[in-house]
Design a protein around this motif. Structure first.
Motif, mmCIF file in Angstrom:
data_model
loop_
_atom_site.group_PDB
_atom_site.id
_atom_site.type_symbol
_atom_site.label_atom_id
_atom_site.label_comp_id
_atom_site.label_asym_id
_atom_site.label_seq_id
_atom_site.Cartn_x
_atom_site.Cartn_y
_atom_site.Cartn_z
ATOM 1 N N UNK A 212 0.817 -1.206 0.000
ATOM 2 C CA UNK A 212 0.000 0.000 0.000
ATOM 3 C C UNK A 212 0.851 1.257 0.000
ATOM 4 N N UNK A 213 2.035 1.184 0.618
ATOM 5 C CA UNK A 213 2.933 2.329 0.644
ATOM 6 C C UNK A 213 3.344 2.738 -0.773
ATOM 7 N N UNK A 214 3.477 1.754 -1.667
ATOM 8 C CA UNK A 214 3.823 2.049 -3.054
ATOM 9 C C UNK A 214 2.734 2.889 -3.721
ATOM 10 N N UNK A 215 1.483 2.575 -3.424
ATOM 11 C CA UNK A 215 0.362 3.354 -3.961
ATOM 12 C C UNK A 215 0.501 4.818 -3.533
ATOM 13 N N UNK A 216 0.811 5.040 -2.256
ATOM 14 C CA UNK A 216 0.931 6.403 -1.746
ATOM 15 C C UNK A 216 2.069 7.164 -2.427
ATOM 16 N N UNK A 217 3.204 6.489 -2.596
ATOM 17 C CA UNK A 217 4.357 7.151 -3.222
ATOM 18 C C UNK A 217 4.101 7.447 -4.699
ATOM 19 N N UNK A 218 3.486 6.500 -5.391
ATOM 20 C CA UNK A 218 3.169 6.718 -6.803
ATOM 21 C C UNK A 218 2.243 7.922 -6.973
ATOM 22 N N UNK A 219 1.304 8.050 -6.049
ATOM 23 C CA UNK A 219 0.337 9.152 -6.142
ATOM 24 C C UNK A 219 1.007 10.507 -5.972
ATOM 25 N N UNK A 220 2.101 10.551 -5.201
ATOM 26 C CA UNK A 220 2.761 11.834 -4.910
ATOM 27 C C UNK A 220 4.022 12.059 -5.749
ATOM 28 N N UNK A 221 4.334 11.128 -6.670
ATOM 29 C CA UNK A 221 5.591 11.191 -7.427
ATOM 30 C C UNK A 221 5.756 12.515 -8.172
ATOM 31 N N UNK A 222 6.974 13.049 -8.129
ATOM 32 C CA UNK A 222 7.308 14.297 -8.813
ATOM 33 C C UNK A 222 8.297 14.078 -9.959
ATOM 34 N N UNK A 223 9.042 12.967 -9.896
ATOM 35 C CA UNK A 223 10.100 12.700 -10.880
ATOM 36 C C UNK A 223 10.012 11.249 -11.336
ATOM 37 N N UNK A 224 10.302 11.023 -12.622
ATOM 38 C CA UNK A 224 10.354 9.647 -13.125
ATOM 39 C C UNK A 224 11.543 9.520 -14.084
ATOM 40 N N UNK A 225 12.262 8.412 -13.953
ATOM 41 C CA UNK A 225 13.422 8.137 -14.807
ATOM 42 C C UNK A 225 13.214 6.797 -15.506
#
Length: 598
Positions: free
Chosen positions: A289-302
Motif C-alpha cells: 500500500x505504501x507504493x500506492x501512496x508514493x506513486x500518487x505523490x511522485x514528482x520525478x520519473x526516470x
C-alpha cells in the motif's frame, strides 16, 4: 492473539452478558463481564498507544480508549460493549484487507505446474518441471498450464494469458511465437522449445512476488492519523464544553462514543486494497500500500532505454545483398531457416521478421552453434552460415552503433542483415500522460552512447538525458534528486537496472520480458509488455489516494456533526455507538470506489 479472535471473544462475552441481564435478571454480572473485557482491551490499546507515541507518531486510538472508559465510568456499559465490538471488528476487517492485497495473485500458487511432458525421439516422458533444461522440447496438451517459457515449434492454439497480463482475450499462438509460463493452453496440443528454465520463467517470477508479499505484508498508513491531533482536540473540546454546561458527565461520554475513530481507521486500508486490486486487473502488481501512496505523490520519473523506452527486441532494419544471385527474400529465408532451432535473440528477431513478411521457412539440419561466432546449418542441401563477418567469409565495415549478422552459402558471402531497436509505439503517449498527471521531471538514464540516447529521447519527448551510465552512475543520479522533486520513480527491465530500482522511492519493472532480478528489486511490476501501464499505475494511485482522503474526511465530518448533536443530549450513548455503524458503512462504501475503473 489475532484481532479476529479478539472480536469473537468480545462478541461471545456480549452474548453471555445479554443472557445474564435479560435472561437471568443479573445486570451486575453483565456489567462485570463487560468491564472485564473492556478493561483488557483498554489496557492493550493503551500499551499500543504508548508505543506509537514513543515512535514519534500520534494516533486516534486515544479517543477509543476515552470512549470505553467514559461509558463504563457512567454506567453505560452496553454502549461500551458496542464500541468494543466495533473496534475489534474493525481491526479484524483491517487484517482481512491486508491479506486481500495479494489475493488475486495467490491463486497462482494453487496452479503452479509441477510436471512437464518431455519429448525425446517422439517419446513422451513426464518429468519434474524444475528438471527441464533450455533447448528441451516438451508437449503442452490442450487445457494445460504452460510450465516454462518456451517458443512454439509445432502446432497452433489460442492461449489464455489473463492470469499474467490481465488481457481477457485469448492470443493466437503459432510456430515461432513465445509462450509465457503460467498461461493456459487452448484446445490444441503444442510442441514447444524451452528457452528459460522453470526457476527463471515468468510464472515462477509471479510466485516469488506473491511469497514476498506474504512475507512482507502491506503496511497501511492510517490517513486519519494525519488529522488525529485536531480531531482529538475538537472531540475533547465539544465533550468538555457539553459536560461543563450540563454538569452531567454522561454528556461527555455520549460525545466520546460518537467520536470513536473506527471508520477513520478503516477508510484508508480499504481504499488502498481496492486500488491494488484495480491495478492487478490492469496487469500491474503493486507490492504494498505504501507504493500506492508514493506513486500518487511522485514528482520525478526516470526511464532506462533498452526494453523500457524501446521494445528491447531487435528488428530487421536493412538487408544488403553481396551476390546478385540472391535477393532480400532469399537471404532472409536462408538465414531464418538456419536460425530456427537457435535460442539466440537475433535468431528470434530473424524468425519474427520472416513470419511478418510471410516468408516460408525451409527445413534445416545439422545445426551447429559456434561459440562467439554464429551458427552453421544445412538448409535445402546448402551449407549456410550466419554470424560474424569472419565466420561468413567477409570483412565488416559496420559502425560501432550497428548490430548485424553476415550470411554465407557454401562458404560464399551473400549478404548482410542489420538490426535496430525501435521505440515502443506507446512511449510518446505515455510520456505525455505522465506530464498531464503532474510529473514534469522526466529523465532517460541509459548505458548507451550519447548520440543514440539523444535521438531516442527526442523521439519520445524527453529532454533530460543521462547517457553512458554504469549501474553505479544510475544510483548516483537517483540519490542526487532534490527532496522537492521526490518521490522519484525508476522504470527498467534489465539486470543492471535492479540496483537503481531498489534505490528509487518507487521501482517499476517491466516484467513481461524483463529480468527476474529487476522484478524482485522493484516495488511494482508491469506484467503486460506495455509501457503505458506505468502511466496507468500513477493514475490509479492518484485516484486511489484521492478517494482514500475523501473517505477519511467524510468520516471526520459526520463524526463532528454527530458530536455536536450529542453535546445537546439528543443522542444517548447506546444510540451513539449504534450510529457508528452508519459511519462505518458510509466510509467503507466510499473507500471501495477505488476498485472501480473510471
Amino acid at each position: 492473539m489475532s484481532n479476529f479472535k479478539k472480536f469473537i471473544i468480545t462478541v461471545t462475552v456480549g452474548i453471555v452478558a445479554l443472557i445474564a441481564e435479560f435472561g437471568f435478571k443479573q445486570p451486575k454480572i453483565a456489567f462485570w463481564l463487560i468491564l472485564l473485557i473492556g478493561g483488557i482491551t483498554t489496557i492493550s490499546m493503551f500499551i499500543g498507544m504508548i508505543k506509537t507515541l514513543k515512535s514519534g507518531k500520534y494516533g486516534v486510538d486515544i479517543l477509543a480508549i476515552t470512549a470505553i472508559v467514559a461509558t463504563l465510568a457512567v454506567g453505560q456499559y452496553w454502549a461500551s460493549l458496542t464500541v468494543l465490538i466495533m473496534l475489534t471488528g474493525g481491526d479484524s476487517l483491517e487484517d482481512y484487507a491486508s491479506r486481500q492485497a495479494g489475493k488475486e495473485l495467490k491463486a497462482l500458487l494453487d496452479n503452479t505446474p509441477t510436471t512437464a511432458h518431455l519429448l525425446s525421439d517422439d517419446t513422451v516422458t513426464d518429468v519434474k518441471v524444475e528438471t527441464v533444461k533450455i533447448g528441451d522440447r516438451i508437449l503442452v496438451k490442450p487445457g494445460e498450464v504452460i510450465p516454462v517459457d518456451a517458443t512454439v515449434e509445432k502446432g497452433s492454439s489460442f492461449v489464455d494469458e489473463s492470469s499474467l497480463t490481465g488481457e481477457s482475450k485469448p492470443v493466437d499462438k503459432t510456430v515461432g511465437d513465445e509462450l509465457m509460463s503460467g498461461s493456459l493452453n487452448g484446445d490444441a496440443a503444442l510442441t514447444v522449445k524451452v528457452y528459460k528454465e522453470a526457476k527463471d520463467s515468468q510464472y515462477q517470477l509471479l510466485v516469488k512476488l506473491v511469497k514476498e508479499s506474504a512475507a512482507r505484508p502491506a503496511k497501511f498508513v492510517r490517513l486519519a492519523d494525519r488529522y488525529a491531533v485536531p480531531f482529538t482536540l475538537v472531540a475533547y473540546l465539544i465533550g468538555g464544553v457539553a459536560w461543563f454546561l450540563s454538569k452531567d458527565p454522561v454528556r461527555f461520554a455520549e460525545v466520546m462514543v460518537v467520536a470513536s475513530p473506527c471508520p477513520l481507521i478503516l477508510a484508508a486500508p480499504v481504499a488502498l486494497v481496492a486500488g491494488m486490486s484495480r491495478s492487478s486487473r490492469h496487469g500491474i502488481v503493486v507490492k504494498t500500500g505504501m507504493t500506492i501512496e508514493k506513486l500518487a505523490k511522485a514528482q520525478t520519473i526516470a526511464f532506462d532505454k533498452t526494453g523500457t523506452i524501446t521494445a528491447g527486441r531487435l528488428f530487421v532494419d536493412r538487408v544488403e545483398i553481396a551476390d546478385s544471385a540472391y535477393d532480400r527474400h532469399t537471404v532472409i529465408q536462408l538465414a531464418a531457416s538456419a536460425e530456427q532451432a537457435s535460442t539466440h535473440i537475433l535468431s528470434r528477431s530473424l524468425i519474427a521478421d520472416a513470419k511478418k513478411e510471410k516468408i516460408k521457412l525451409l527445413p534445416s539440419e545439422d545445426l551447429e552453434e559456434v561459440t562467439g561466432q554464429g551458427i552453421k546449418a544445412t538448409v535445402d542441401g546448402k551449407s549456410v552460415k550466419v554470424g560474424k563477418a569472419g565466420f561468413a567469409h567477409t570483412e565488416s565495415h559496420l559502425s560501432s552503433d550497428e548490430t548485424a549478422v553476415f550470411v554465407s552459402v557454401d562458404d560464399q558471402f551473400i549478404g548482410m542483415i542489420t538490426f535496430k531497436d525501435v521505440v515502443r509505439k506507446e512511449t510518446p503517449e505515455t510520456i505525455n500522460k505522465l506530464k498531464a498527471l503532474g510529473i514534469d521531471n522526466i529523465s532517460l538514464i541509459t548505458g548507451d552512447k550519447n548520440s543514440i540516447a539523444q535521438t531516442i529521447a527526442k523521439q519520445v519527448g524527453i529532454t533530460n538525458v543521462h547517457s553512458e551510465c554504469l549501474p553505479e552512475d544510475k544510483i548516483a543520479i537517483l540519490k542526487n534528486v532534490n527532496d522537492s522533486e521526490r518521490p522519484v520513480i525508476m522504470v527498467g527491465d534489465g539486470v543492471n537496472d535492479a540496483p537503481a530500482l531498489s534505490i528509487a522511492d518507487v521501482g517499476i519493472a517491466m516484467g513481461a520480458h524483463g529480468s527476474t532480478a529487476a522484478s524482485e528489486s522493484a516495488d511494482a511490476v508491469i506484467l503486460r509488455d506495455d509501457l503505458g501501464r506505468v502511466a496507468e499505475a500513477v493514475n490509479i494511485s492518484q485516484n486511489t489516494m484521492k478517494i482514500a482522503k475523501q473517505s477519511v474526511l467524510i468520516g471526520i465530518f459526520i463524526c463532528v456533526f454527530l458530536m455536536l448533536v450529542a453535546s445537546f443530549g439528543v443522542i444517548p450513548a447506546l444510540l451513539g455507538a449504534a450510529l457508528q455503524e452508519v459511519i462505518d458503512t458510509v466510509s467503507i462504501l466510499s473507500a471501495l470506489r477505488a476498485k472501480n475503473d473510471r
